[in-house]
Motif scaffolding. Structure first.
Motif, PDB file in Angstrom:
ATOM      1  N   ILE A 122       0.842  -1.195   0.000  1.00 53.52           N
ATOM      2  CA  ILE A 122       0.000   0.000   0.000  1.00 53.52           C
ATOM      3  C   ILE A 122       0.877   1.246   0.000  1.00 53.52           C
ATOM      4  O   ILE A 122       0.543   2.252  -0.603  1.00 53.52           O
ATOM      5  CB  ILE A 122      -0.971  -0.027   1.199  1.00 53.52           C
ATOM      6  N   GLY A 123       2.010   1.159   0.660  1.00 53.05           N
ATOM      7  CA  GLY A 123       2.931   2.292   0.736  1.00 53.05           C
ATOM      8  C   GLY A 123       2.997   2.817   2.157  1.00 53.05           C
ATOM      9  O   GLY A 123       1.965   3.061   2.780  1.00 53.05           O
ATOM     10  N   LEU A 124       4.188   2.977   2.669  1.00 49.92           N
ATOM     11  CA  LEU A 124       4.383   3.465   4.028  1.00 49.92           C
ATOM     12  C   LEU A 124       3.837   4.884   4.146  1.00 49.92           C
ATOM     13  O   LEU A 124       4.181   5.760   3.352  1.00 49.92           O
ATOM     14  CB  LEU A 124       5.882   3.443   4.371  1.00 49.92           C
ATOM     15  N   GLU A 125       2.957   5.085   5.128  1.00 46.18           N
ATOM     16  CA  GLU A 125       2.309   6.384   5.295  1.00 46.18           C
ATOM     17  C   GLU A 125       1.870   6.572   6.730  1.00 46.18           C
ATOM     18  O   GLU A 125       1.859   5.626   7.522  1.00 46.18           O
ATOM     19  CB  GLU A 125       1.095   6.505   4.359  1.00 46.18           C
ATOM     20  N   VAL A 126       1.484   7.800   7.034  1.00 44.61           N
ATOM     21  CA  VAL A 126       0.929   8.143   8.332  1.00 44.61           C
ATOM     22  C   VAL A 126      -0.199   9.136   8.100  1.00 44.61           C
ATOM     23  O   VAL A 126      -0.112   9.983   7.210  1.00 44.61           O
ATOM     24  CB  VAL A 126       2.007   8.724   9.284  1.00 44.61           C
ATOM     25  N   GLN A 180      -9.441 -10.654   0.010  1.00 43.08           N
ATOM     26  CA  GLN A 180      -8.712 -11.672  -0.750  1.00 43.08           C
ATOM     27  C   GLN A 180      -7.232 -11.439  -0.557  1.00 43.08           C
ATOM     28  O   GLN A 180      -6.767 -10.304  -0.573  1.00 43.08           O
ATOM     29  CB  GLN A 180      -9.045 -11.557  -2.244  1.00 43.08           C
ATOM     30  N   GLY A 181      -6.488 -12.529  -0.387  1.00 39.24           N
ATOM     31  CA  GLY A 181      -5.042 -12.428  -0.348  1.00 39.24           C
ATOM     32  C   GLY A 181      -4.458 -12.602   1.026  1.00 39.24           C
ATOM     33  O   GLY A 181      -5.128 -12.966   1.992  1.00 39.24           O
ATOM     34  N   LYS A 182      -3.161 -12.341   1.088  1.00 39.12           N
ATOM     35  CA  LYS A 182      -2.395 -12.478   2.316  1.00 39.12           C
ATOM     36  C   LYS A 182      -1.460 -11.280   2.416  1.00 39.12           C
ATOM     37  O   LYS A 182      -0.826 -10.899   1.433  1.00 39.12           O
ATOM     38  CB  LYS A 182      -1.590 -13.781   2.282  1.00 39.12           C
ATOM     39  N   GLY A 183      -1.381 -10.684   3.610  1.00 35.69           N
ATOM     40  CA  GLY A 183      -0.576  -9.492   3.759  1.00 35.69           C
ATOM     41  C   GLY A 183       0.271  -9.482   5.010  1.00 35.69           C
ATOM     42  O   GLY A 183       0.042 -10.237   5.952  1.00 35.69           O
ATOM     43  N   ARG A 184       1.246  -8.600   4.993  1.00 38.37           N
ATOM     44  CA  ARG A 184       2.095  -8.333   6.159  1.00 38.37           C
ATOM     45  C   ARG A 184       1.828  -6.900   6.587  1.00 38.37           C
ATOM     46  O   ARG A 184       2.036  -5.962   5.806  1.00 38.37           O
ATOM     47  CB  ARG A 184       3.566  -8.501   5.802  1.00 38.37           C
ATOM     48  N   VAL A 185       1.370  -6.733   7.818  1.00 34.80           N
ATOM     49  CA  VAL A 185       1.054  -5.419   8.381  1.00 34.80           C
ATOM     50  C   VAL A 185       2.213  -4.975   9.254  1.00 34.80           C
ATOM     51  O   VAL A 185       2.666  -5.730  10.114  1.00 34.80           O
ATOM     52  CB  VAL A 185      -0.219  -5.480   9.254  1.00 34.80           C
ATOM     53  N   GLN A 186       2.678  -3.752   9.017  1.00 35.76           N
ATOM     54  CA  GLN A 186       3.711  -3.168   9.861  1.00 35.76           C
ATOM     55  C   GLN A 186       3.235  -1.795  10.308  1.00 35.76           C
ATOM     56  O   GLN A 186       2.730  -1.015   9.488  1.00 35.76           O
ATOM     57  CB  GLN A 186       5.019  -3.041   9.090  1.00 35.76           C
ATOM     58  N   MET A 187       3.391  -1.508  11.609  1.00 36.87           N
ATOM     59  CA  MET A 187       3.011  -0.209  12.166  1.00 36.87           C
ATOM     60  C   MET A 187       4.007   0.182  13.241  1.00 36.87           C
ATOM     61  O   MET A 187       4.635  -0.690  13.858  1.00 36.87           O
ATOM     62  CB  MET A 187       1.618  -0.274  12.800  1.00 36.87           C
ATOM     63  N   VAL A 212      -9.147  -7.979   9.736  1.00 36.31           N
ATOM     64  CA  VAL A 212      -9.214  -6.522   9.727  1.00 36.31           C
ATOM     65  C   VAL A 212      -7.995  -5.929  10.417  1.00 36.31           C
ATOM     66  O   VAL A 212      -7.351  -6.578  11.242  1.00 36.31           O
ATOM     67  CB  VAL A 212     -10.503  -5.978  10.383  1.00 36.31           C
ATOM     68  N   ILE A 213      -7.699  -4.705  10.043  1.00 33.98           N
ATOM     69  CA  ILE A 213      -6.554  -3.969  10.569  1.00 33.98           C
ATOM     70  C   ILE A 213      -7.077  -2.623  11.056  1.00 33.98           C
ATOM     71  O   ILE A 213      -7.757  -1.917  10.304  1.00 33.98           O
ATOM     72  CB  ILE A 213      -5.502  -3.742   9.462  1.00 33.98           C
ATOM     73  N   PHE A 214      -6.756  -2.262  12.282  1.00 34.14           N
ATOM     74  CA  PHE A 214      -7.102  -0.952  12.822  1.00 34.14           C
ATOM     75  C   PHE A 214      -5.825  -0.135  12.933  1.00 34.14           C
ATOM     76  O   PHE A 214      -4.878  -0.550  13.604  1.00 34.14           O
ATOM     77  CB  PHE A 214      -7.761  -1.077  14.197  1.00 34.14           C
ATOM     78  N   VAL A 215      -5.804   1.013  12.262  1.00 35.20           N
ATOM     79  CA  VAL A 215      -4.639   1.893  12.263  1.00 35.20           C
ATOM     80  C   VAL A 215      -5.002   3.174  13.011  1.00 35.20           C
ATOM     81  O   VAL A 215      -5.820   3.962  12.525  1.00 35.20           O
ATOM     82  CB  VAL A 215      -4.198   2.250  10.823  1.00 35.20           C
ATOM     83  N   PRO A 216      -4.415   3.385  14.188  1.00 26.74           N
ATOM     84  CA  PRO A 216      -4.696   4.619  14.923  1.00 26.74           C
ATOM     85  C   PRO A 216      -4.068   5.832  14.239  1.00 26.74           C
ATOM     86  O   PRO A 216      -3.005   5.720  13.615  1.00 26.74           O
ATOM     87  CB  PRO A 216      -4.034   4.389  16.289  1.00 26.74           C
ATOM     88  N   ALA A 217      -4.712   6.961  14.361  1.00 20.20           N
ATOM     89  CA  ALA A 217      -4.140   8.213  13.853  1.00 20.20           C
ATOM     90  C   ALA A 217      -2.736   8.379  14.413  1.00 20.20           C
ATOM     91  O   ALA A 217      -2.473   8.072  15.573  1.00 20.20           O
ATOM     92  CB  ALA A 217      -5.022   9.391  14.251  1.00 20.20           C
ATOM     93  N   GLY A 218      -1.832   8.842  13.561  1.00 27.22           N
ATOM     94  CA  GLY A 218      -0.475   9.108  13.999  1.00 27.22           C
ATOM     95  C   GLY A 218       0.480   7.937  13.918  1.00 27.22           C
ATOM     96  O   GLY A 218       1.678   8.102  14.162  1.00 27.22           O
ATOM     97  N   LYS A 219      -0.003   6.734  13.569  1.00 28.43           N
ATOM     98  CA  LYS A 219       0.872   5.560  13.441  1.00 28.43           C
ATOM     99  C   LYS A 219       1.335   5.405  11.997  1.00 28.43           C
ATOM    100  O   LYS A 219       0.526   5.407  11.068  1.00 28.43           O
ATOM    101  CB  LYS A 219       0.144   4.272  13.843  1.00 28.43           C
ATOM    102  N   TRP A 220       2.637   5.278  11.808  1.00 32.58           N
ATOM    103  CA  TRP A 220       3.166   4.920  10.490  1.00 32.58           C
ATOM    104  C   TRP A 220       2.727   3.497  10.213  1.00 32.58           C
ATOM    105  O   TRP A 220       2.703   2.653  11.128  1.00 32.58           O
ATOM    106  CB  TRP A 220       4.699   5.028  10.497  1.00 32.58           C
ATOM    107  N   HIS A 221       2.365   3.214   8.957  1.00 33.36           N
ATOM    108  CA  HIS A 221       1.857   1.878   8.645  1.00 33.36           C
ATOM    109  C   HIS A 221       2.054   1.529   7.176  1.00 33.36           C
ATOM    110  O   HIS A 221       2.162   2.405   6.320  1.00 33.36           O
ATOM    111  CB  HIS A 221       0.374   1.755   9.008  1.00 33.36           C
ATOM    112  N   ASN A 222       2.070   0.229   6.922  1.00 33.25           N
ATOM    113  CA  ASN A 222       2.143  -0.294   5.569  1.00 33.25           C
ATOM    114  C   ASN A 222       1.572  -1.703   5.586  1.00 33.25           C
ATOM    115  O   ASN A 222       1.627  -2.399   6.598  1.00 33.25           O
ATOM    116  CB  ASN A 222       3.585  -0.320   5.054  1.00 33.25           C
TER     117      ASN A 222
END
Length: 130
Positions: A46-50, A62-69, A87-97
């Motif tokens: 998806i691209g590293l972002e915050v 569909q698919g398989k992923g690796r979540v990093q935060m 599902v993935i929950f990304v809090p505001a202010g966390k860098w994630h991909n």
């Protein structure tokens, strides 16, 4: 795909997510939330972002992923694998991909609160989105 917001809208989200072949398309943009669908090719991400002021919910259809935060771009200390129906929950202010580590396109839908992309956004590819 068409952005139907802010009008009332219902959708079979699984069908819409699986049918999407674009990197990102907005399906509904309101004042406080936004729905996007994504298709991430094998080996891509998806691209590293915050998002400083946006919480985000993502679901893999569909698919398989690796979540990093993590708290910084170079400190992604949260690392988990996910697959269909997770599902993935990304809090505001966390860098994630999220990286596609499977053998098929990773189909994802995301809900931002508040809206993050302009109404009607369609990105054919990740490069276009960047």
């Amino acid at each position: 795909m068409t952005d139907h917001g802010p009008d009332p809208y219902v959708v079979n989200i699984e069908e819409a997510t699986l049918a999407n072949d674009k990197y990102r398309s907005t399906l509904w943009t309101g004042t406080n939330i936004q729905l996007t669908v994504m298709s991430i090719p094998v080996g891509d991400d998806i691209g590293l972002e915050v998002h400083p002021d946006h919480d985000q919910f993502l679901r893999l259809e569909q698919g398989k992923g690796r979540v990093q935060m993590g708290p910084a771009e170079d400190r992604l200390d949260y690392d988990k694998e996910v697959e269909d129906d997770w599902v993935i929950f990304v809090p505001a202010g966390k860098w994630h991909n999220v990286t596609n580590i499977g053998d098929e396109p990773m189909k994802v839908y995301a809900i931002y609160g508040p809206a993050h992309h302009e109404h009607g956004t369609v990105h054919e590819t990740k490069q276009e989105a960047e």
